[in-house]
Write a protein that holds these residues in place. Structure first.
Motif, PDB file in Angstrom:
ATOM      1  N   UNK A 242      45.172  46.833  43.720  1.00  0.00           N
ATOM      2  CA  UNK A 242      43.956  46.045  43.601  1.00  0.00           C
ATOM      3  C   UNK A 242      42.808  46.879  43.045  1.00  0.00           C
ATOM      4  N   UNK A 243      42.747  48.149  43.429  1.00  0.00           N
ATOM      5  CA  UNK A 243      41.714  49.029  42.870  1.00  0.00           C
ATOM      6  C   UNK A 243      41.878  49.142  41.358  1.00  0.00           C
ATOM      7  N   UNK A 244      43.107  49.330  40.909  1.00  0.00           N
ATOM      8  CA  UNK A 244      43.376  49.437  39.476  1.00  0.00           C
ATOM      9  C   UNK A 244      42.992  48.155  38.744  1.00  0.00           C
ATOM     10  N   UNK A 245      43.244  47.019  39.380  1.00  0.00           N
ATOM     11  CA  UNK A 245      42.952  45.737  38.736  1.00  0.00           C
ATOM     12  C   UNK A 245      41.454  45.555  38.543  1.00  0.00           C
ATOM     13  N   UNK A 246      40.642  45.789  39.608  1.00  0.00           N
ATOM     14  CA  UNK A 246      39.224  45.555  39.372  1.00  0.00           C
ATOM     15  C   UNK A 246      38.546  46.734  38.663  1.00  0.00           C
ATOM     16  N   UNK A 247      39.188  47.920  38.637  1.00  0.00           N
ATOM     17  CA  UNK A 247      38.705  49.010  37.778  1.00  0.00           C
ATOM     18  C   UNK A 247      38.875  48.604  36.315  1.00  0.00           C
ATOM     19  N   UNK A 248      40.033  48.044  35.990  1.00  0.00           N
ATOM     20  CA  UNK A 248      40.296  47.589  34.638  1.00  0.00           C
ATOM     21  C   UNK A 248      39.324  46.485  34.239  1.00  0.00           C
ATOM     22  N   UNK A 249      39.054  45.567  35.188  1.00  0.00           N
ATOM     23  CA  UNK A 249      38.107  44.473  34.928  1.00  0.00           C
ATOM     24  C   UNK A 249      36.705  45.041  34.705  1.00  0.00           C
ATOM     25  N   UNK A 250      36.342  46.036  35.489  1.00  0.00           N
ATOM     26  CA  UNK A 250      35.022  46.664  35.358  1.00  0.00           C
ATOM     27  C   UNK A 250      34.875  47.339  33.998  1.00  0.00           C
ATOM     28  N   UNK A 251      35.944  47.955  33.515  1.00  0.00           N
ATOM     29  CA  UNK A 251      35.919  48.645  32.228  1.00  0.00           C
ATOM     30  C   UNK A 251      35.720  47.680  31.066  1.00  0.00           C
ATOM     31  N   UNK A 252      36.064  46.404  31.261  1.00  0.00           N
ATOM     32  CA  UNK A 252      35.908  45.426  30.200  1.00  0.00           C
ATOM     33  C   UNK A 252      34.444  45.153  29.882  1.00  0.00           C
ATOM     34  N   UNK A 253      33.548  45.425  30.858  1.00  0.00           N
ATOM     35  CA  UNK A 253      32.124  45.264  30.613  1.00  0.00           C
ATOM     36  C   UNK A 253      31.588  46.501  29.903  1.00  0.00           C
ATOM     37  N   UNK A 254      31.089  46.318  28.693  1.00  0.00           N
ATOM     38  CA  UNK A 254      30.551  47.430  27.908  1.00  0.00           C
ATOM     39  C   UNK A 254      31.578  48.566  27.820  1.00  0.00           C
ATOM     40  N   UNK A 255      32.741  48.236  27.318  1.00  0.00           N
ATOM     41  CA  UNK A 255      33.859  49.178  27.263  1.00  0.00           C
ATOM     42  C   UNK A 255      33.495  50.469  26.539  1.00  0.00           C
TER      43      UNK A 255
END
Length: 273
Positions: A242-255
């Motif tokens: 789950x950490x990896x999933x929302x880390x990946x989602x977070x990275x999508x903002x202003x990648x």
């Protein structure tokens, strides 16, 4: 993960402790059933020695309008990707990993992920509480999110958790990690954070009604029997998913900006080698 079906088994498991004895009987049947049978309310009530009204109440407690909607969702994922248990210990571990991956996919809530990403993007300070294995995940989260510009601190000492409450305000977010949802020091500190005005997020495998009193978000991760004891695999595994999933989602903002921050941090750490 396109090949996975959205099974509702992990949802039932997450609510198991809140069920009445009759509801647990119903839950046990649907969690462990491996046969395609007549799932009509009349037949299931006869098999389990419960009333059809009990089936309806159980379905509504799981978040469905009634037993018919519950059954539709159950049958959608029924029999898909069931782990194959063999006598080979390596395969048993891999099957457990596969089961947890499938359950993690089923628990994903896209809108919730967006809300959590927004919290991490807007709060000035983020604290992650955890003890034991959960504490190791808290430390991993700190290292990863700091590299992309999030002011995050991990706290694994129960005394420091208590003292940290005086530093909290509405500009802070507190993420608490507890597989069981019963780690006293972590849960007490999360309650204290809420009273100080901080935004609170609980990462757990259990859905309890009382959590809603002091948690702005409850992020569920997959559970496996005896997982918290580390008997089969590391209990960190489903949390890290789950950490990896929302880390990946977070990275999508202003990648571009976040990747630049990450690269800069890595240059600072290892550029002199």
């Amino acid at each position: 993960m396109d090949q996975y079906e959205k099974t509702i088994i992990p949802l039932i498991e997450s609510m198991y402790n809140s069920f009445t004895p009759i509801e647990k009987t119903i839950a046990d049947f649907f969690i462990h059933n491996t046969q395609t049978i007549d799932f009509s309310s009349k037949n299931i009530s006869r098999q389990l020695y419960v009333s059809e009204a009990s089936l309806s109440r159980f379905a509504k407690k799981c978040g469905f309008k009634g037993y018919r909607e519950f059954l539709f969702r159950y049958q959608q994922g029924f029999g898909e990707n069931q782990p194959v248990i063999t006598d080979d210990s390596a395969k048993q571990v891999l099957n457990t990993y596969q089961e947890l991956l499938t359950k993690s996919y089923a628990l994903l809530d896209e809108q919730q992920l967006d809300r959590i990403v927004h919290i991490l993007s807007t709060k000035k300070r983020v604290y992650v509480y955890g003890r034991g294995s959960s504490g190791l995940v808290a430390q991993e989260m700190k290292l990863r999110f700091m590299r992309i510009g999030v002011n995050m601190e991990s706290i694994t000492d129960s005394h420091i958790m208590k003292m940290n409450s005086v530093l909290l305000d509405e500009d802070c977010a507190v993420i608490a990690i507890s597989i069981s949802g019963r780690t006293q020091e972590v849960m007490t500190s999360l309650r204290a954070a809420k009273t100080r005005g901080a935004t609170t997020i609980l990462m757990t495998s259990r859905r309890e009604k009382e959590f809603q009193e002091f948690c702005d978000e409850i992020l569920l991760f997959a559970v496996k029997e005896h997982l918290e004891n580390g008997k089969a695999i590391s209990p960190q595994f489903p949390i890290l998913i789950m950490v990896d999933i929302f880390y990946s989602r977070f990275m999508e903002l202003d990648t571009f900006h976040k990747e630049a921050l990450h690269d800069y941090t890595m240059d600072i750490l290892y550029g002199g080698r």
